[in-house]
Design an enzyme around this catalytic site. Sequence first.
Site, short mmCIF file in Angstrom:
data_model
loop_
_atom_site.label_atom_id
_atom_site.label_comp_id
_atom_site.label_asym_id
_atom_site.label_seq_id
_atom_site.Cartn_x
_atom_site.Cartn_y
_atom_site.Cartn_z
N ILE A 19 -10.02 -5.56 -4.40
CA ILE A 19 -11.23 -4.78 -4.11
C ILE A 19 -11.15 -3.40 -4.76
CG2 ILE A 19 -12.44 -3.63 -2.20
CD1 ILE A 19 -11.77 -6.18 -0.50
N LEU A 65 2.06 5.18 -0.48
CA LEU A 65 1.24 5.92 0.48
C LEU A 65 1.76 5.85 1.91
CD1 LEU A 65 -2.24 4.91 -0.96
CD2 LEU A 65 -1.07 7.10 -1.24
N ASN A 91 -8.48 2.59 0.73
CA ASN A 91 -8.60 1.13 0.58
C ASN A 91 -7.25 0.41 0.65
OD1 ASN A 91 -9.80 -1.49 -0.69
ND2 ASN A 91 -8.25 -0.85 -2.17
N SER A 142 -11.90 -3.88 7.95
CA SER A 142 -11.93 -5.35 7.84
C SER A 142 -12.74 -5.90 9.00
CB SER A 142 -10.51 -5.90 7.92
OG SER A 142 -10.54 -7.29 8.17
N TYR A 155 -1.80 -4.77 11.83
CA TYR A 155 -2.87 -4.66 10.82
C TYR A 155 -4.22 -4.44 11.51
CZ TYR A 155 -5.97 -6.37 7.02
OH TYR A 155 -6.96 -6.53 6.07
P1 NAP Z 1 -4.78 -6.39 -2.68
O1 NAP Z 1 -5.38 -7.14 -3.81
O2 NAP Z 1 -3.44 -6.77 -2.20
O3 NAP Z 1 -4.78 -4.84 -3.03
C1 NAP Z 1 -4.24 -3.91 -2.13
C2 NAP Z 1 -3.70 -2.78 -2.92
O4 NAP Z 1 -3.18 -1.80 -1.99
C3 NAP Z 1 -2.55 -3.19 -3.81
O5 NAP Z 1 -2.86 -2.76 -5.10
C4 NAP Z 1 -1.34 -2.41 -3.26
O6 NAP Z 1 -0.58 -1.85 -4.30
C5 NAP Z 1 -2.01 -1.27 -2.54
N1 NAP Z 1 -1.14 -0.76 -1.49
C6 NAP Z 1 -0.85 -1.34 -0.30
N2 NAP Z 1 0.00 -0.57 0.40
C7 NAP Z 1 0.24 0.52 -0.38
C8 NAP Z 1 1.01 1.67 -0.24
N3 NAP Z 1 1.77 1.87 0.83
N4 NAP Z 1 1.02 2.58 -1.24
C9 NAP Z 1 0.30 2.40 -2.36
N5 NAP Z 1 -0.47 1.32 -2.55
C10 NAP Z 1 -0.50 0.40 -1.58
O7 NAP Z 1 -5.74 -6.45 -1.39
P2 NAP Z 1 -7.32 -6.45 -1.18
O8 NAP Z 1 -7.66 -7.77 -0.60
O9 NAP Z 1 -8.06 -5.96 -2.37
O10 NAP Z 1 -7.42 -5.39 0.00
C11 NAP Z 1 -7.99 -4.11 -0.15
C12 NAP Z 1 -8.49 -3.63 1.21
O11 NAP Z 1 -9.50 -4.52 1.69
C13 NAP Z 1 -7.39 -3.59 2.28
O12 NAP Z 1 -7.55 -2.43 3.08
C14 NAP Z 1 -7.70 -4.82 3.12
O13 NAP Z 1 -7.30 -4.66 4.45
C15 NAP Z 1 -9.22 -4.90 3.01
N6 NAP Z 1 -9.76 -6.24 3.30
C16 NAP Z 1 -9.66 -7.26 2.39
C17 NAP Z 1 -10.20 -8.51 2.72
C18 NAP Z 1 -10.17 -9.67 1.76
O14 NAP Z 1 -10.77 -10.71 2.08
N7 NAP Z 1 -9.53 -9.58 0.62
C19 NAP Z 1 -10.81 -8.71 3.96
C20 NAP Z 1 -10.86 -7.65 4.85
C21 NAP Z 1 -10.35 -6.41 4.52
P3 NAP Z 1 0.80 -2.50 -4.77
O15 NAP Z 1 0.46 -3.89 -5.20
O16 NAP Z 1 1.23 -1.61 -5.87
O17 NAP Z 1 1.69 -2.47 -3.55
#
Ligand code: NAP
Length: 262
Positions: A19, A65, A91, A142, A155
């Site tokens: 995202i 972070l 995010n 979420s 979470y």
């Molecule tokens: P994603 O593809 O795994 O991306 C998450 C990103 O956050 C990764 O690039 C990761 O970086 C970074 N990250 C996590 N912890 C970190 C930290 N401590 N410091 C720096 N970077 C950090 O996940 P996504 O699905 O796009 O999720 C993005 C947001 O949407 C999240 O808040 C998630 O809870 C929310 N969300 C997603 C969904 C869904 O269906 N996908 C549904 C509900 C909510 P690294 O890889 O470098 O660690």
Amino acid sequence: MELNLQGKVIIVTGGASGIGEAIVREAAKEGAIPVIVNRSTDRGMQLSNELKNAGHECLYVQADLSKEDQCRRVIEETIQALGKIHVLINNAGINDKISLETGNPEAFMRSLQNNLLHYFALAHYALPYLKQTKGNIINISSKTAVTGQGGSSAYIAAKGAQLSLTREWAVELLPFGIRVNAVLPAEVLTPMYQKWLEEFDDPDQKIKEITRKIPLENRMTTVEEIAYTVLFLASDRASHTTGQYLFPDGGYTHLDRAISNP
Ligand code: NAP
């Protein structure tokens, strides 16, 4: 409709994957200056180079972070390089499945450190600059914050707190004209989601079961659809919208269950 985002400095945490990456790409297309914040140097650097080669302005800041001093450094490096902050998009996060039964208090706190602390820390350190630009904050939460999920206490606690902070900051920052809103994705096929799907014996079957229950068009929400909602909120086209929770989820969270389970 013109979003007027040209030249706006937009910090996107977790901006090199899923995202966050979509928000970064769409922001760049709008002429904004995305600041990509990521833990993994390779992916953030690659995306930053790709955008620069395509003629866009952007900045990459590598940071873990979960560490408060690194959150402060993200804001300092942004100001050093670009001088302003217009939008903070919190995010970054990971569903680390710390369950009530099999988790433990230490793991719970560690997860909050990874999923919640930086939402506060970045907003705290960015605030003086957001006051200067009359900027805004968007917290990516979420749908699990309002529905629960099972097996993910930490979470979900973080995601729920992000909603409460959205309302709290919307009130606290009224005197400065700083808007604060939240976006709640539900089912979006990102690397994090893909990893979760792979825990099932038959991921293809699992995704069919899920999409069957998504009322609008029986499909996943795309990362771009989340990004469009986020960038609308970030823009001055949403100038009288604050303290709101938006669910770009094809009706998954709120529409009558009878629709998807006839
Ligand atoms: P994603 O593809 O795994 O991306 C998450 C990103 O956050 C990764 O690039 C990761 O970086 C970074 N990250 C996590 N912890 C970190 C930290 N401590 N410091 C720096 N970077 C950090 O996940 P996504 O699905 O796009 O999720 C993005 C947001 O949407 C999240 O808040 C998630 O809870 C929310 N969300 C997603 C969904 C869904 O269906 N996908 C549904 C509900 C909510 P690294 O890889 O470098 O660690």
